[in-house]
Every structure is written in structure tokens, then in C-alpha cells.
Design an enzyme around this catalytic site. Sequence first.
Site, PDB file in Angstrom:
ATOM      1  N   LYS A   1       0.858  -1.188   0.000  1.00 14.42           N
ATOM      2  CA  LYS A   1       0.000   0.000   0.000  1.00 14.42           C
ATOM      3  C   LYS A   1       0.894   1.239   0.000  1.00 14.42           C
ATOM      4  O   LYS A   1       1.937   1.265   0.674  1.00 14.42           O
ATOM      5  CB  LYS A   1      -0.881  -0.032   1.246  1.00 14.42           C
ATOM      6  CG  LYS A   1      -1.905   1.081   1.350  1.00 14.42           C
ATOM      7  CD  LYS A   1      -2.722   0.910   2.636  1.00 14.42           C
ATOM      8  CE  LYS A   1      -3.840   1.930   2.759  1.00 14.42           C
ATOM      9  NZ  LYS A   1      -4.634   1.722   3.985  1.00 14.42           N
TER      10      LYS A   1
ATOM     11  N   SER B   1      -9.436   1.470   2.849  1.00 12.42           N
ATOM     12  CA  SER B   1      -8.576   2.258   1.993  1.00 12.42           C
ATOM     13  C   SER B   1      -7.472   1.444   1.322  1.00 12.42           C
ATOM     14  O   SER B   1      -6.833   1.949   0.410  1.00 12.42           O
ATOM     15  CB  SER B   1      -7.971   3.406   2.794  1.00 12.42           C
ATOM     16  OG  SER B   1      -7.083   2.906   3.780  1.00 12.42           O
TER      17      SER B   1
ATOM     18  N   SER C   1      -9.887  -0.699   6.940  1.00  9.98           N
ATOM     19  CA  SER C   1      -9.171  -0.523   5.670  1.00  9.98           C
ATOM     20  C   SER C   1      -8.488  -1.771   5.120  1.00  9.98           C
ATOM     21  O   SER C   1      -8.042  -1.777   3.971  1.00  9.98           O
ATOM     22  CB  SER C   1      -8.142   0.596   5.794  1.00  9.98           C
ATOM     23  OG  SER C   1      -8.808   1.836   5.776  1.00  9.98           O
TER      24      SER C   1
END
Length: 526
Positions: free
Chosen positions: A112, A193, A217
Site C-alpha cells: 500500500k 482504503s 481498511s
Amino acid sequence: MPSLYLHRFSFAFTVVTFLSLSLPFCLSAQYSSFNFTEATVDSIQAAFRSRSLTSAQLVRYYLSVIQNLNPHLRAVIEVNPDAVTQAAKADLERERYPNNRNRLHGIPILLKDIIGTADKLNTTAGSFALLGSVVSRDSGVVRRLRKVGAVILGKASMSEWAHFRSETAPNGWCARSGQGINPYVASATPCGSSSGSAIATAANLVTVTLGTETDGSILCPAAANSVVGIKPTVGLTSRSMVIPISPRQDTIGPICRTVRDAVYVLDAIVGYDVYDSKATKEAAKYIPKGGYRRFLNFDGLRSKRIGILREGFFNFSKNSVQAKVFEQHFSLMRKNGAMLIDNLQIVNTSVILDYNQSGEELATVAEFKVALNNYLSQLTSSPVRSLSDVISFNEKHKKEEKIQEYGQLIFLASESTNGINSKVRNAISNMARLSSKGIETLMKEKQLDAIVTPDATVSSILGIGGYPGISVPAGYDKKGVPFGITFGGLKGYEPRLIEIAYAFEQATKVRKPPSFKGQFQIISDL
Ligand SMILES: *[C@@H]1O[C@H](CO)[C@@H](O)[C@H](O)[C@H]1NC(C)=O
Ligand SMILES: *[C@@H]1O[C@H](CO)[C@@H](O)[C@H](O)[C@H]1NC(C)=O
Ligand SMILES: *[C@@H]1O[C@H](CO)[C@@H](O)[C@H](O)[C@H]1NC(C)=O
Ligand SMILES: *[C@@H]1O[C@H](CO)[C@@H](O)[C@H](O)[C@H]1NC(C)=O
Ligand SMILES: CC(=O)N[C@H]1CO[C@H](CO)[C@@H](O)[C@@H]1O
């Protein structure tokens, strides 16, 4: 290497049909006879051992798939220009020391875009504000990954700033790569996310990935993209050199296609880190000798006490696919020896699930400013050095940053806070009280090994207390949109959650790779 941010200034949506996305599978012949679709860490290691695949071939294969599919899926922001070199080095090491290898040796991993790497890759939380910033060292988790010989393939797209800039920005959207697309049903949310990590794993753009979670997330995109997400107990994995929201809640964890792969990644990244010393020291006591892989137990549901949080969680309409499928799962879990305790409730659930009432909003908004400014101060160089700089940057780049549409209300609220004052401390103790009277009391009274809930609906309960959870694919609705099941527990419950999740996955085998068939809504360059 192609530039992956060609789409910087294009946001128009157009609907197109993919006639054929079989290209990666044709290409595979030129690399190896290995079947790359749904490849697992074990199948790759077996191919390495039998010399039918090298890490360099594997990396080149994934790079070609990313080149082909990423313009549609937008799961990757940057690929690592040194990935093939790193893979070749792993291949050489394997020649020299054939027996002394970690499971992740030579395995490509996507991170990420908030997980810092001291290499050619940028670490930007999906925002142009941080483009060109230089981290002073690898993040704690990346240092561990490099040590075991994993290959850093690149940075995954994400909801910009971990969805902490603006509440109205869609999940999976960031300025640097645009809107990430759910590979199952393009019109469905990829959630976030850690959207790019989940999309990339689901669509076989990489072997394994890392995401992060403050509140939902990892669990939510894992469920939405039919992959496995592990949200570890806070502190089990170091947050050092990872762009923060709240050090009280932030945690780094794997998003992978199988529980086994996720557990291999977890084993590689857990442990004490001098740069996140308080939390990692505290949580290190939970790490089992011999690692988490010992709990990949086929019979792991047997004798487990699992509490079903029915009301407000499993309230699907009677004739929905979910209502039927979850009941089937529950029967199967019972058949496999689990004791399901139904209709349990956590005290004050509605308060906990409301950020505003629980105090989570007030606390995280204040914690973010302190933590972000601290992160920015550690950078070797950066175009922005404070939250206030980031806000000014966004103002200056109104057009390409979509600021008029999505705004930056959370940033502005955070900037107006004043450190961890008594109000914030009250909010934090309120959350501690809600956790202790809520999940702690329920799980201890009923002697539960886990609570079970659909998708990531439980995320705030786990988030505010720093508790772990594992999301596993549970089904697909009438339109083919994936849904997941989450097993949650108290701090350090990873071993039993892994047993339950693995046995559930093996008993149900729900996951199917996306077919990419039909109408895709993709972002065009027009
Ligand atoms: C490769 O593996 C996938 C997933 O297991 C399977 O659906 C596919 O048929 C396999 N392809 C070949 C050529 O064996
Ligand atoms: C990082 O960003 C810079 C622009 O500041 C760009 O030139 C570089 O190619 C990026 N790195 C990668 C690996 O894409
Ligand atoms: C289930 O209950 C929750 C909490 O009361 C509510 O927010 C949600 O909309 C309900 N879902 C359905 C499908 O009724
Ligand atoms: C809850 O929301 C109200 C209205 O938006 C706001 O004024 C208040 O500060 C919020 N409370 C907390 C605890 O965040
Ligand atoms: C903050 C809050 O709503 N607390 C409630 C939690 O639940 C107990 C028992 O139902 C109530 O008495 C509290 O008011």
C-alpha cells in the site's frame, strides 16, 4: 518500464467492454509452463525447487500483467524499477543456498502506498503532495520483508490519505492513479482504503500484498474483492515509516488470496521494532514460538466457541443470497465441530459504530495531525513538512486534485486541533470503556474464541480497541459482487482466529478468480 501515472489529469468515466483479457495467460507460455493464475506461495516455491520457474520470470510475468490490466483496474501506482534485479538476486541465492530459505524468499509483494521504502519507489498515500518525498529508512515491515528475501514489486493504489482527507471522496480513489476498480463487478465499490492491495491480489497482478487498517481498511477491501485480509492486533507489526492516522489504532497486515499465504506474510512482518518500540514490545508477547503457520489447522473449527453478533449485523432481507449463504456457512461450521453461540450482542454497539458518539472521530482527528507532522519531520526531504503544507498544496492544485468535488474537510478539522488535550483523552477513555464493557466482557463471559460478522461491519469495534480480525471470502451476490465473513477476537487471539479462518476457508472454498467478463466501467484518457 511504462509510466503508470499517465492518467494524472484524466477523470472522465466511460463505459467500455473488454472483449478479451486473456492476454496474460497467452503470455505465460513465453515465461514458463507454470500456471500463474491463483498461484500460491507454496505452488511458487515448489516451482522454484523443481526449476520450472525463477523469481525473475515470476516478476517479469507480473509486470506484464500489470502493464496490461492496470490501465483498467488502477490497482498499482508505481512498479519497482529494481524488482527484476532483486528477483535475480534471490534466484542466485537459491542456487547457492538451496535449503536455507524463508517461504517468502523470491516472492513478489505489493505495498500500500503509505508503507515507506528507502528505494526508487515513492511513498505518497496516493497524493501528489508527497511525490518526491524521501523516507530516511525502510519502514519496519519492509525491512523484515527484505531480510527474508521478498521482492518489492511496487506500490498499490489506495483511497487517498487512507480516506482521511475527505469523507466524500469515493473509496479506492486517489489523485495519483484515479479510481480503483473492483475486478468482479466494475460498478461495485472496491472499498478501501487498502483498495489497490485487494484489487491487485484478487486480479492476480501479484502473489501477496500488504495493506493497513485504522478502521476497516484491510477487512473491507478484502471482503469486497473476494480475498483474505488479516488485521493484526495493534503493535504486532511495526508502524515505523508508515504514513499514519492514529498510532492508537493503525496496524499493518497482509491481503492475499488464501489464508495460508496471508499467514506466511504475517509471520515475516511481526515483531519488535526499535522505531515503534512501545507498541511492538507490548504486542511481541503474543507472537507464538514457531510462528503463526502452526495454526494452519485443517480441523481448526473443532471445539471453537464462536459468537454470532446477529442483531444489526446479519440482518439481511430474507430472500437475499447473503441470508441463505451465511446460514449454510453456520451449519457447515457446526458440522466441523464449532460451537456457535447465536444472538449475542455487544453492549453499546450502536454507540461504537457511530464515530461521532464513540469519540473515535474526535480522537483520530487530533491524533492524525500530531502523527502526520511527526512522520513528515522524519523525511530526508519532502515538498511538504506539515499538515498545513499539505492543505496549502491541495488548495494550490484544486483542479487536478479534485478538491472542489471532494474537499479536504477532515484535514481542515484536524489542522484546527490542538494536540492530545483533555477532550481527546476523555474520548480515548470513553473508547476504552466501551471496549472493556463491550467486546471484552462479552467474549470473556461467554468464553468465546471469536465473534463472527459479515464483511467489515465490525471494524469500529475492532478498531477502537486495537483488536485483530480476519476477513475470508464468503460468497457472491446475485450480481456477482463478493462478500466476506470476519472473525474477530481480543488482543493476541491471532492463533485461534487463524485456525478458524483457515478451517472455514478449506471447508467452503468460496473464492473464484475474477473473470473480467462483461461491462467494465473504466476511466478513460478522454
Ligand atoms: C490455472 O489455474 C486456474 C486456477 O486454479 C484454473 O482455473 C485454470 O484452469 C488453470 N489453467 C491451466 C491451463 O491449467
Ligand atoms: C517517483 O517520483 C518521481 C517524481 O518525483 C519519478 O520521477 C519517479 O519515477 C518515481 N519513482 C517510480 C519508481 O515510479
Ligand atoms: C442492519 O442493521 C444496521 C444497524 O441497525 C443498519 O445500519 C443496516 O442498514 C441494516 N441492514 C439491513 C440490510 O437491513
Ligand atoms: C459530532 O458531530 C457534531 C456535528 O457534526 C460536531 O459538532 C461534534 O463535534 C462531533 N462530536 C465529536 C465527538 O466528534
Ligand atoms: C455511552 C453510552 O451510550 N453508554 C451506554 C452503554 O450501555 C449502558 C447499558 O445499556 C447504558 O447505561 C449506557 O448509557
